[in-house]
Design a protein around this motif. Structure first.
Motif, PDB file in Angstrom:
ATOM      1  N   TYR A   1      60.478  33.578 -38.214  1.00  0.00           N
ATOM      2  CA  TYR A   1      59.664  33.751 -37.021  1.00  0.00           C
ATOM      3  C   TYR A   1      60.204  32.573 -36.011  1.00  0.00           C
TER       4      TYR A   1
ATOM      5  N   PHE B   1      56.468  39.108 -32.462  1.00  0.00           N
ATOM      6  CA  PHE B   1      55.651  38.780 -33.621  1.00  0.00           C
ATOM      7  C   PHE B   1      54.709  40.115 -33.931  1.00  0.00           C
ATOM      8  N   TYR B   2      54.328  41.014 -33.181  1.00  0.00           N
ATOM      9  CA  TYR B   2      53.731  42.265 -33.653  1.00  0.00           C
ATOM     10  C   TYR B   2      54.450  42.995 -34.632  1.00  0.00           C
TER      11      TYR B   2
ATOM     12  N   HIS C   1      54.913  41.494 -37.571  1.00  0.00           N
ATOM     13  CA  HIS C   1      53.993  41.312 -38.486  1.00  0.00           C
ATOM     14  C   HIS C   1      53.376  42.780 -38.972  1.00  0.00           C
ATOM     15  N   HIS C   2      53.776  43.819 -38.406  1.00  0.00           N
ATOM     16  CA  HIS C   2      53.454  45.099 -38.745  1.00  0.00           C
ATOM     17  C   HIS C   2      54.406  45.706 -39.920  1.00  0.00           C
TER      18      HIS C   2
ATOM     19  N   SER D   1      47.453  45.847 -37.355  1.00  0.00           N
ATOM     20  CA  SER D   1      48.219  44.589 -37.353  1.00  0.00           C
ATOM     21  C   SER D   1      48.263  44.153 -35.759  1.00  0.00           C
TER      22      SER D   1
ATOM     23  N   SER E   1      47.677  40.443 -34.743  1.00  0.00           N
ATOM     24  CA  SER E   1      48.460  39.703 -34.293  1.00  0.00           C
ATOM     25  C   SER E   1      48.176  38.957 -32.876  1.00  0.00           C
TER      26      SER E   1
ATOM     27  N   PHE F   1      47.977  35.022 -32.502  1.00  0.00           N
ATOM     28  CA  PHE F   1      48.433  34.396 -31.337  1.00  0.00           C
ATOM     29  C   PHE F   1      47.824  33.445 -30.471  1.00  0.00           C
TER      30      PHE F   1
END
Length: 332
Positions: free
Chosen positions: A240, A286-287, A290-291, A301, A305, A309
């Motif tokens: 990331y 990021f979403y 992450h999911h 998620s 997130s 964040f």
């Protein structure tokens, strides 16, 4: 593949293991003649570069366009086709900060223009009020110091000694004020900002390395300890942060190229659109990452997130504020 002649001696030069074929079964080193011509050296370099490029561009493509794919592939054991997470992060960091060092920001240039304009206006006002004689004594440091609006240490000491209790500074506040006064007396506004930017840029790798383990720790808190190890969150964090650095690098290069066509309206519009898309993708990335990696429902998620964040945002903000203060009080 290398076309160097195979050695007649079947003993590996690296581990002394018996080599029956071209490569040592124990360490993997090629059992070829070590004394090579420039032609062989060039061919070997080209082959290594081509192999690296294939893995590199495949890694970059997945990192930019397929969130969490690299992390899932790495943890599943598919590692030879991509750059290792640590190597990827170090490589992107090196290129990013090398380019930043070679092509510094235009902040100081803009400051110089602003300072000239302020100085010019200030001098014009003094011409009318005090005449040409006093104009020659106007110094840039006086202008810069008035910008910070700091009292002298004599004034502060007088307040500490004779002032009201609510006007007095605590020991910590007094120490900070003393440091700030020292900095403003020794440096102009332009010099302070130049030194701050230089120090901040040179220390960004340290800041990111400090942030990453905390970032992974927050991920560890929000996910099942039996299913996920801290190592898993660490790999996700490395990928990331590599993505964030890469997007920053791409936007930095595009803005520098766009700066060559500063007076072209179309070029400015294109650069503006690319910046907007890049920043939106940076915030949204990021979403889906992450999911896809943690395999939770979209709603769960999304909630995690958002929470992560803001936790990381305030933590990074606190860390950067503390670091900015540290840089400021240590300027010379």
């Amino acid at each position: 593949m290398s076309h160097s002649p195979i050695r007649k001696d079947k003993t590996c030069l690296n581990c002394r293991h018996v080599v029956e074929q071209k490569f040592c079964p124990n360490c993997g080193q090629e059992n070829t003649d070590t004394r090579k011509t420039f032609h062989h050296l060039f061919i070997h370099f080209f082959e290594d570069l081509t192999h690296y490029e294939n893995a590199f561009w495949k890694t970059i493509k997945n990192l930019l366009l397929k969130p969490a794919t690299l992390t899932k592939e790495y943890l599943s054991g598919k590692r030879l086709s991509y750059l290792a997470p640590v190597r990827l992060y170090i490589f992107i960091s090196f290129v990013t900060f090398l380019l930043i060092a070679l092509f510094p920001n235009n902040v100081t240039e803009n400051l110089t223009k602003d300072d000239k304009e302020i100085t010019s206006n200030f001098e014009n006002a003094n011409k009318k009020e005090k005449g040409w004689k006093e104009k020659s004594y106007i110094k840039s440091k006086t202008l810069d110091k008035s910008y910070f609006q700091l009292k002298t240490m004599k004034e502060i000491d007088s307040i500490q000694k004779y002032g009201k209790e609510d006007e007095k500074l605590s020991d910590f506040q007094y120490w900070i004020y003393e440091k700030a006064t020292h900095v403003t007396e020794k440096n102009t506004k332009k010099e302070i900002i130049e030194k701050f930017i230089e120090s901040f840029i040179h220390n960004i790798p340290k800041i990111l390395f400090i942030i990453m383990p905390f970032f992974a720790f927050f991920l560890w808190i929000f996910h099942g300890k039996k299913r996920w190890y801290y190592f898993d969150h660490g790999i996700f964090t490395l990928h990331y942060f590599s993505f964030l650095l890469l997007i920053f690098l791409v936007l930095f290069i595009i803005n520098k190229i766009g700066g060559l066509f500063a007076e072209n309206g179309l070029a400015d519009a294109i650069v503006g659109i690319i910046n907007f898309v890049g920043i939106v993708w940076m915030c949204y990335y990021f979403y889906p990452a992450h999911h896809r990696f943690y395999g939770e429902t979209r709603f769960v998620s999304f909630v995690k997130s958002v929470i992560l964040f803001f936790i990381n945002f305030f933590f990074i903000l606190f860390l950067l504020t503390f670091y900015m203060l540290y840089i400021f009080i240590n300027l010379h």
